[in-house]
Every structure is written in structure tokens, then in C-alpha cells.
Design a protein around this motif. Sequence first.
Motif, PDB file in Angstrom:
ATOM      1  N   VAL A 245       4.854 -35.839  37.059  1.00  0.00           N
ATOM      2  CA  VAL A 245       5.228 -35.453  38.427  1.00  0.00           C
ATOM      3  C   VAL A 245       4.881 -36.584  39.386  1.00  0.00           C
ATOM      4  CG1 VAL A 245       4.832 -33.805  40.295  1.00  0.00           C
ATOM      5  CG2 VAL A 245       4.894 -33.006  37.918  1.00  0.00           C
TER       6      VAL A 245
ATOM      7  N   VAL B 161       0.249 -34.296  49.573  1.00  0.00           N
ATOM      8  CA  VAL B 161       0.811 -33.090  48.955  1.00  0.00           C
ATOM      9  C   VAL B 161      -0.127 -32.570  47.872  1.00  0.00           C
ATOM     10  CG1 VAL B 161       2.689 -32.272  47.465  1.00  0.00           C
ATOM     11  CG2 VAL B 161       3.214 -33.623  49.495  1.00  0.00           C
TER      12      VAL B 161
ATOM     13  N   GLU C 176      -1.835 -29.051  47.555  1.00  0.00           N
ATOM     14  CA  GLU C 176      -1.465 -28.249  46.391  1.00  0.00           C
ATOM     15  C   GLU C 176      -2.677 -27.625  45.707  1.00  0.00           C
ATOM     16  OE1 GLU C 176       1.291 -27.452  44.380  1.00  0.00           O
ATOM     17  OE2 GLU C 176       2.345 -27.721  46.265  1.00  0.00           O
TER      18      GLU C 176
ATOM     19  N   GLN D 257      -4.003 -24.522  47.286  1.00  0.00           N
ATOM     20  CA  GLN D 257      -3.108 -23.371  47.460  1.00  0.00           C
ATOM     21  C   GLN D 257      -3.209 -22.430  46.262  1.00  0.00           C
ATOM     22  OE1 GLN D 257      -1.542 -23.059  50.210  1.00  0.00           O
ATOM     23  NE2 GLN D 257      -1.708 -25.147  51.004  1.00  0.00           N
TER      24      GLN D 257
ATOM     25  N   ASP E 286      -0.811 -20.546  45.408  1.00  0.00           N
ATOM     26  CA  ASP E 286       0.504 -20.539  44.768  1.00  0.00           C
ATOM     27  C   ASP E 286       1.017 -21.972  44.568  1.00  0.00           C
ATOM     28  OD1 ASP E 286       0.747 -21.130  47.381  1.00  0.00           O
ATOM     29  OD2 ASP E 286       2.512 -19.881  47.763  1.00  0.00           O
ATOM     30  N   SER E 287       0.118 -22.840  44.121  1.00  0.00           N
ATOM     31  CA  SER E 287       0.454 -24.249  43.967  1.00  0.00           C
ATOM     32  C   SER E 287       1.618 -24.459  42.999  1.00  0.00           C
ATOM     33  CB  SER E 287      -0.772 -25.001  43.451  1.00  0.00           C
ATOM     34  OG  SER E 287      -0.390 -26.212  42.888  1.00  0.00           O
ATOM     35  N   VAL E 288       2.595 -25.205  43.446  1.00  0.00           N
ATOM     36  CA  VAL E 288       3.763 -25.491  42.601  1.00  0.00           C
ATOM     37  C   VAL E 288       3.342 -26.350  41.413  1.00  0.00           C
ATOM     38  CG1 VAL E 288       6.001 -26.665  42.562  1.00  0.00           C
ATOM     39  CG2 VAL E 288       5.313 -25.370  44.579  1.00  0.00           C
ATOM     40  N   LEU E 289       2.451 -27.288  41.699  1.00  0.00           N
ATOM     41  CA  LEU E 289       1.996 -28.209  40.654  1.00  0.00           C
ATOM     42  C   LEU E 289       1.251 -27.458  39.553  1.00  0.00           C
ATOM     43  CD1 LEU E 289       1.804 -31.420  40.239  1.00  0.00           C
ATOM     44  CD2 LEU E 289      -0.590 -31.042  40.769  1.00  0.00           C
TER      45      LEU E 289
ATOM     46  N   GLU F  30       3.464 -25.397  37.516  1.00  0.00           N
ATOM     47  CA  GLU F  30       4.168 -26.248  36.559  1.00  0.00           C
ATOM     48  C   GLU F  30       3.272 -26.508  35.336  1.00  0.00           C
ATOM     49  OE1 GLU F  30       7.177 -26.826  37.197  1.00  0.00           O
ATOM     50  OE2 GLU F  30       7.777 -28.446  35.851  1.00  0.00           O
TER      51      GLU F  30
END
Lengths: 519, 171
Positions: free
Chosen positions: A92, A98, A102, A105, A107-110, A113
Motif C-alpha cells: 500500500v 494518512v 488510520e 481509527q 474503522d481503519s481502511v488499512l 485490508e
Amino acid sequence: MPARDFLKTGISGLDEILAGGIPRGNIILLEGAIGCGKTTLGVEFIYRGISQFNEPGLIVLFEVSPDKIVRDALGFGWDLRELERTNRLRIVFTSREVLRQELQQADSVLLEEAARIGARRIFIDGAAQLATSNGTSETRSAFHVFTEGLHRENLTAALAIEASLYRSGDNGSMPEESIADTVIRLRMEESQRAISRSIEIVKSRGHDYQMGRHTFRMIDGRGLHIYRRVQAPRPASRDRAAAYDPATRISTGVPGLDDLTNGGYFVGSTTVVAGISGVGKSVMGCQFIAEGVRRGERSMMLSLDEQVEQILRNAASVGIDLRAGMERDLVRLEYEPPQEIEVDVHFDHIERLVEEFRPKRVVIDSLSTYGSTLGTHGRVFRDFFHALVALMKEHQIAAIYNHENPEMLGMASMMGDFQMSSLVDNIILMNWSELGDAFRLGLTIAKMRANPVDRITHEVEVINGEGMRVLPRALRVPVDQHPFSSYAGLVARSPERRMLTESPAQRSRAVRSRDKPRQ
Amino acid sequence: VFGGVARKERRAGERHTCREANPPWEPERGGMSTSGDGQTRLKWTRQLLTRTPSIRNACDLDLMIFLHRHPRTLLTTEQLAGFVGYNLKEIARSLDSFIEAGLLERTAQQSLHAARLFVLLLEQPQAGGMLTLLEQASTREGRKTILEALKTRDSPRPELRVIESIPRATG
């Protein structure tokens, strides 16, 4: 007590100095100056995790583009693209800002993933300034928040941080070091005009590890290889595991020498053959190996002075066919050029040769070349020799070390700077004696542990096509033994017989008369 | 930094398998060279562009090149615009077009953070001649030809911003 969960890095040699691995969940800081190999180490940490331990991983990049990482990894034989295709790796590209957000958070996107592929490891390249860069307490707390995010996800994280102050000899600390659980420092070490890479485990919470700077190399097609510091003490378990045989001897291969050594060298013994160039040390070594072949024992010669073809030619000139021994897999000849030897790498090479080939006899040619390469001052040479002797003893190898003594007729520098005689079991001196108009070769056994030694110099000859032999001491009449008092110049090692024509009483009168003050 | 210089370092045919046939004047390897007739190249590039309808202008092309080199990118759209060097509106339009064509996936906008994960999907059959086009764009000459072909295809050319310094990755 529950068993501790250790994570193996899978990087060649690294788990050994980490005493088995790193406690899972540790935050690992990889720090060092530009070009030290931090990114390669981090990428290999992820690659080995996937390929060897089935632990998917995530690589996070800020500056380097993913296609460059993929290209460079391919040079080491790691196909990252394939791992991405099979959903075991994610690379990534993001920004520090970011990433910082991240990891805070829910609800971290990373992290989502990472969870999607079941990631257990994460490598973040260029993690410096993730938590501001002032080196203040604010930095510490921001970095702490950052690492907490990784802990929460039970990821074992490696963070590469560029630290330009870690050049050779420098020391310092960064706030991140106190928060990280494991700190691995990479350096470029300067020595004369050469550069070598070193790796040091500065700290690692929750387990033991081998301290000090170990050498490492980046090898095309393979990746990193860490070579344990040769000075590092061997694990006691290895010494305990070695089965010592204090009684068995093996033949020297030189006719007449077995008689002088009471039947040959002990297995596991250390013998130094000292003498000037051309005195026959290498011939003696070749005969030692040839004797091994004759008895079906594996033998090895490691030379820093002559290449394999030269050794074969020299052996053939004294009637020894080592090539036939090589074809029967009983002989291995190794040549390593002495220029800029990296002692950890060199020792690792010898260790692997010994473990793979399992010789009973080894000849090292020569200690003096090691001395000139590694330097006889300081501890490097002595520690290297100590490690070598320990390795040979562990494998019950009778080892001969040739040592070129620059003195033609003396022996003052026989051991001199090397300060190693306490490690040596046997010392054989080879010396020329000038008799009439010819130099004749003499051999003296100066030291032989656990053996009676007469320390008589014996004549030796080397004949083309036949090799070396010790000549019989053909004395028809017994030689008179005279007391030390019959000689002068004993301490100077050039004794001469005194011609004693006066009685002790006459001698003392002569001395008194000589010392009386003149009127 | 992320523009032309790095583009040249990309290796041919490494990533995906659905690349189309090489240009007729370069049967051995993909990409454009200075050899070959200029008109033939232009004609061939126009044909290629008909199979890549989502590349309509320079912004589309440069964004696609960036995404090809960074196939999984977690950035805000503003940061993405900064990296590629176009204004936000153009980037947003290009992104929408790629997503519509099934070439790109984007995570939904979260309330607390503006960054979104963009995942390029060039292994899909709908990628068409995109890989061949990217291959061609990997040289300066090839990119120039593509831009010329785009210009003469009656597409409205987006306004190129003059970028004095590309924002660093620190965000």
C-alpha cells in the motif's frame, strides 16, 4: 506457564543471533543511515513470513513506489507480485499523515485490508517523522499512540527509520527507541578503505540475544545473510555436545615423524608448523592429507596463499596425487583470496565447510597470512583463531596450521605477536642449519601436550617425487651429556662449549685476581 | 519525482498478462521507439485509444500511469491530485471514469477520515489495451505520440496546471 510465542524472521542468520526469533507482537525498529539495507531487511521480513511461515503481510510505503520495490525484490528472487495475486501480500502506498490517522481509527481502511488477508506482519518503510520530528516528549507520545494501533491489531511490525547519525562508531538515541520493543541497528562500517555492513541488536524485550555488531551481506538471488560475530561466545551446549576422544592418534603422513610424536597427532589437536618460506611446511601438509586419503579419511586444506591448481601441482611434484583424492570425495581444497577478508563471513564459510564435508584432517595455510590480513594487534586475530580451534575440537579434527616465521635461523618471533601459543597443543619448528656450504633442514618438536618430548633436532629431507621424511638419527656412539655449566650463551640461544682447563678453586682465584684494584 | 523519470524505470510486461500485441514496428518488445514511421505510429496509437475509451485526455493518462505504478494507494483525492499534478476537479473526473469502466475500485468515504483506498484492476478482461498503452507511455516519445493522438481525437484537453513543486509524501 504458557509457552512463549516467538516469531521467526526467516532471514538467514538473523534468528540465530536473536536466539530463535522475536516475541510475537513486538514493535521492531530498523534504524540506520541511507543505503544500510533497512528496506531490504523489512521486505525480506515480510517475504519470509509469507513464504516460510504462511503469515501474510502488509508493506506500507511513503516514498518508494511499489513497482520499484517489486523490481528490486525480484533481484533477490522474491516474487512479490505473485504473493499479491494469491492474496498473501498487500503493498500500500500512502502518506504519513494518512497512516497516522488510520492507526487511530476504529474503522481503519488499512487495518481492514490487513485483516482481509489475515496479515500477521507489517513493514512500514520510512517511518521517521510519523510522530513529528522534534525529538520532544510530544514525539514520544505520538509514536506511542501509533504503536498502540499496531498492538491492537496483533501485528508484528517492522518500522524502518532513517537515522543518519548511525555511521561507524557513532552512538545516539531517538525517542522511538525507548518505545519500540526491539531495536535493530544497521551500519556501514569503514575499515581502511573498505566498507562492510553490520547489524546490531540494540535491544529486544522478552528474550535473550547475541550482542555486538555482526556482519551481514546482501546476496543477489538470495537476500540478506547475517554472519555471527566470530568473537561472540559459542553456546555452551555446543561444547557439551562434543564427544572428546583423548586417546586416539592419527598418522602425520611423514615417514619418521610418527615416531617422534609417539604415534601421530591426537584427534582434535592443534598443531602449528613454524618455519621460513620454502622450508617444507606445505609439503608436510600435503602428506598429512595424502595419508588421510590412504586411510579413507576425509581431509581438507584451506589456503589463503595458493590457488587450488597450484596446490595440486606442488603436491604432484612430491609424488602426491591429491586430484585422485578429490575425485573420490576424500579431499577438498579451498582457496580464498586474503584481500579484505571479512572475518565473520570467512569463519562462517569455514564452519559450513566443516559441517558439510566433515573432515578428520584439516590444514590451514597459513596463519601468517591471516595475521597480515586481520592484523596481529587487537583481539580480532586471537578471537578468530580461538573460534577456529574450538570448531576443530568440536568436530574432533586434527588440524595443522602452517605459520611462516620470518626469522631464518632464529625462533624469537615464532609466536611473538600472535599470542596464541596457549591455544596450541603441538609446535613443530622447521629450521635450516648451515653446515659447510649447504643448508640442511632440521625439525624440532618444541611442544607436544600430553606427550614426552625430547626436543632433539632431527634432520629432514624433501626429495622430488618422493616427499618429506625424517632421517634416522644414526649415531653409533652415545653422545656425552654435559651439564648446563659446561656452556656459555644459553639464554641467548647460541650455546658454546666452554673449554674448561682449570679447577673451580683455580677459577675463583683467577676471578679475585682480576677484580683486585690495581695499585 | 513520480512523473516521467520514474516511469522510464518501469519494466516491460512484468505485472499483468493481458497485454495486447506489440506495435507492428516493434515486434520484439512493447513500447515505442524513435524508429518507425511517425504516421504509422500515430495511426496505431489512435486505434489503441479506441480500445481504451477511459483514456480521454492527459490527466486520464497520467493518473493511470501513477495508479499503475501504485496499484494500491491509500490517499485523499487532494493528495492524489498533488502527486499527479492536475487539479482536483480533473482528477475526480478521471477517477469516476476509471471506476465506471471497471478499472478501479475505491473504498467508500468514511466519516472520520478522508483517505480512500484506490485499487487498480488491470487484470480484469475489461482492461483491454490499457497495458499496451501504458507500455507505450513508458518512453518519452511514446507518451508524446499518445498525447498527440488524444489531441487529434477531438477530446477536450484538460487545463494543465503549472506545478512548481509537487507536495511531498508527508501529506
